[in-house]
Scaffold this active site. Structure first.
Site, PDB file in Angstrom:
ATOM      1  N   HIS A   1      -1.293  -1.374 -10.061  1.00 25.09           N
ATOM      2  CA  HIS A   1      -1.910  -2.200  -9.016  1.00 25.09           C
ATOM      3  C   HIS A   1      -2.453  -3.507  -9.600  1.00 25.09           C
ATOM      4  O   HIS A   1      -3.650  -3.813  -9.499  1.00 25.09           O
ATOM      5  CB  HIS A   1      -3.029  -1.442  -8.302  1.00 25.09           C
ATOM      6  CG  HIS A   1      -3.276  -1.965  -6.919  1.00 25.09           C
ATOM      7  ND1 HIS A   1      -3.811  -1.203  -5.912  1.00 25.09           N
ATOM      8  CD2 HIS A   1      -3.053  -3.197  -6.359  1.00 25.09           C
ATOM      9  CE1 HIS A   1      -3.915  -1.929  -4.799  1.00 25.09           C
ATOM     10  NE2 HIS A   1      -3.458  -3.135  -5.056  1.00 25.09           N
TER      11      HIS A   1
ATOM     12  N   GLU B   1      -5.744   6.043  -6.367  1.00 29.78           N
ATOM     13  CA  GLU B   1      -5.894   5.167  -7.531  1.00 29.78           C
ATOM     14  C   GLU B   1      -7.307   5.261  -8.086  1.00 29.78           C
ATOM     15  O   GLU B   1      -8.256   5.504  -7.331  1.00 29.78           O
ATOM     16  CB  GLU B   1      -5.581   3.720  -7.134  1.00 29.78           C
ATOM     17  CG  GLU B   1      -4.147   3.517  -6.668  1.00 29.78           C
ATOM     18  CD  GLU B   1      -3.845   2.072  -6.265  1.00 29.78           C
ATOM     19  OE1 GLU B   1      -4.762   1.220  -6.345  1.00 29.78           O
ATOM     20  OE2 GLU B   1      -2.702   1.792  -5.882  1.00 29.78           O
TER      21      GLU B   1
ATOM     22  N   ARG C   1       0.848  -1.184   0.000  1.00 26.17           N
ATOM     23  CA  ARG C   1       0.000   0.000   0.000  1.00 26.17           C
ATOM     24  C   ARG C   1       0.886   1.236   0.000  1.00 26.17           C
ATOM     25  O   ARG C   1       1.841   1.319   0.773  1.00 26.17           O
ATOM     26  CB  ARG C   1      -0.928   0.030   1.221  1.00 26.17           C
ATOM     27  CG  ARG C   1      -1.937  -1.107   1.292  1.00 26.17           C
ATOM     28  CD  ARG C   1      -2.974  -1.035   0.192  1.00 26.17           C
ATOM     29  NE  ARG C   1      -3.938  -2.124   0.266  1.00 26.17           N
ATOM     30  CZ  ARG C   1      -3.810  -3.301  -0.349  1.00 26.17           C
ATOM     31  NH1 ARG C   1      -2.718  -3.546  -1.055  1.00 26.17           N
ATOM     32  NH2 ARG C   1      -4.746  -4.215  -0.246  1.00 26.17           N
TER      33      ARG C   1
END
Length: 333
Positions: free
Chosen positions: A285, A265, A236
């Site tokens: 991601h 994001e 993260r």
């Protein structure tokens, strides 16, 4: 039941074997990402069960309060994006399987893939070749180097095995309990956090984002790293102090980074600071984004939907909601 699935970017879920578990339910799948409150409230009007793909959409009280038909949120793993307290207050059951003992092999594989890509500057070398040029520099061999794992959970354990297979020395720093587990499994444990950051040739983050870990990697930590070291984050982004990684990379300590996660994001601005740095390898991601991982995750998620619809919810993270007056009223109506 009326089931809505958000953020299925490539309309993948319909193609999974496990999607058949939703047969008999009215399923709506959205393939784009929306975070605007009004747009989400309109999109989810009438939804009884909301299926989330990890942390792509933030589901907070202002949205939940506009979804009177919502009964259940089904997802997998941790839920920092989800206001569980508001769900409980509003009579919404949250089901999330925490898959104990089962790591995301996809995330572990991507982590090591990013390590290789950064060590050998693979994306930069490809871009040079595609631009009509040849080699642009000399890479780094991983064998004999120190792979540091900050945190030692299920994914970190897999990455440790990959590192050992490449002839790397694995060094761990984590909370006391995790350090003891790593030592019991034969891994080296750093003497201190400071020594850990100073020693690693590759340092990879592997911990959950909770209030205690937010900003746990500071500018001072990064400044201790070698100018040849690579910092890797597939966990993260907020585990790192805001702006610290970009500043550290410009200062030359560490010498490079590989990241799969960002503060906000999705990232769609090519001018994002990390994307503009030549010593960064970045991916959007995708740590858990493989067909096999989706099949595993959504089999669990859809099982939760089926169980809830049958009146026997499983993996409930807010069990107090099952006796809430809001839920009883909704069931009567």
């Amino acid at each position: 039941m009326r089931v809505t699935i958000l953020d299925d970017y490539f309309d993948t879920l319909r193609t999974l074997d496990c999607f058949a578990k939703l047969a008999g339910h009215e399923v709506t799948v959205w393939n784009d990402h929306v975070q605007d409150l009004d747009a989400l409230a309109a999109r989810l009007a009438g939804t009884e069960v909301l299926v989330l793909i990890r942390e792509r959409t933030q589901v907070r009280a202002p949205l939940l309060e506009r979804l009177p038909k919502l009964e259940c949120v089904s997802q997998r793993s941790v839920y920092p994006h989800l206001d569980v307290e508001a769900c409980t207050r509003l009579g919404v059951t949250v089901c999330s399987y925490m898959h104990p003992g089962s790591p995301s092999y996809a995330a572990a594989e991507l982590t090591f893939g990013l390590i290789l890509a950064a060590a050998r500057a693979i994306p930069q070398q490809m871009a040079s070749l595609q631009a009509g040029r040849w080699q642009i520099g000399v890479g780094t061999t991983l064998r004999g180097k120190t792979l540091g794992l900050y945190g030692y959970g299920r994914i970190a354990r897999e990455v440790a095995r990959y590192g050992a297979a490449f002839g790397m020395r694995v060094l761990v720093w984590a909370r006391e309990e995790s350090r003891a587990r790593a030592a019991a499994e034969g891994l080296a444990v750093a003497a201190s956090k400071e020594a850990f950051f100073e020693s690693c040739d590759v340092l990879s983050l592997h911990m959950r984002l909770v209030p205690a870990t937010r900003g746990i990697v500071t500018a001072a930590d990064l400044a201790r790293m070698k100018p040849t070291a690579i910092f890797v984050n597939t966990s993260r982004a907020p585990l790192v102090e805001g702006g610290a990684l970009e500043a550290a990379l410009r200062a030359g300590r560490p010498g490079g980074a590989a990241v799969d996660v960002f503060e906000h994001e999705p990232v769609t601005d090519p001018a994002h600071p990390l994307l503009r740095l030549p010593n960064v390898v970045a991916t959007p991601h995708i740590g858990y984004v493989t067909r096999e991982e989706y099949e595993t995750q959504f089999s669990d998620i859809f099982d939760q939907v089926v169980a809830y619809a049958a009146g026997s919810p499983i993996n409930v993270v807010n069990p107090g909601v099952l006796d809430s007056p809001q839920l009883r009223l909704r069931r009567r109506t």
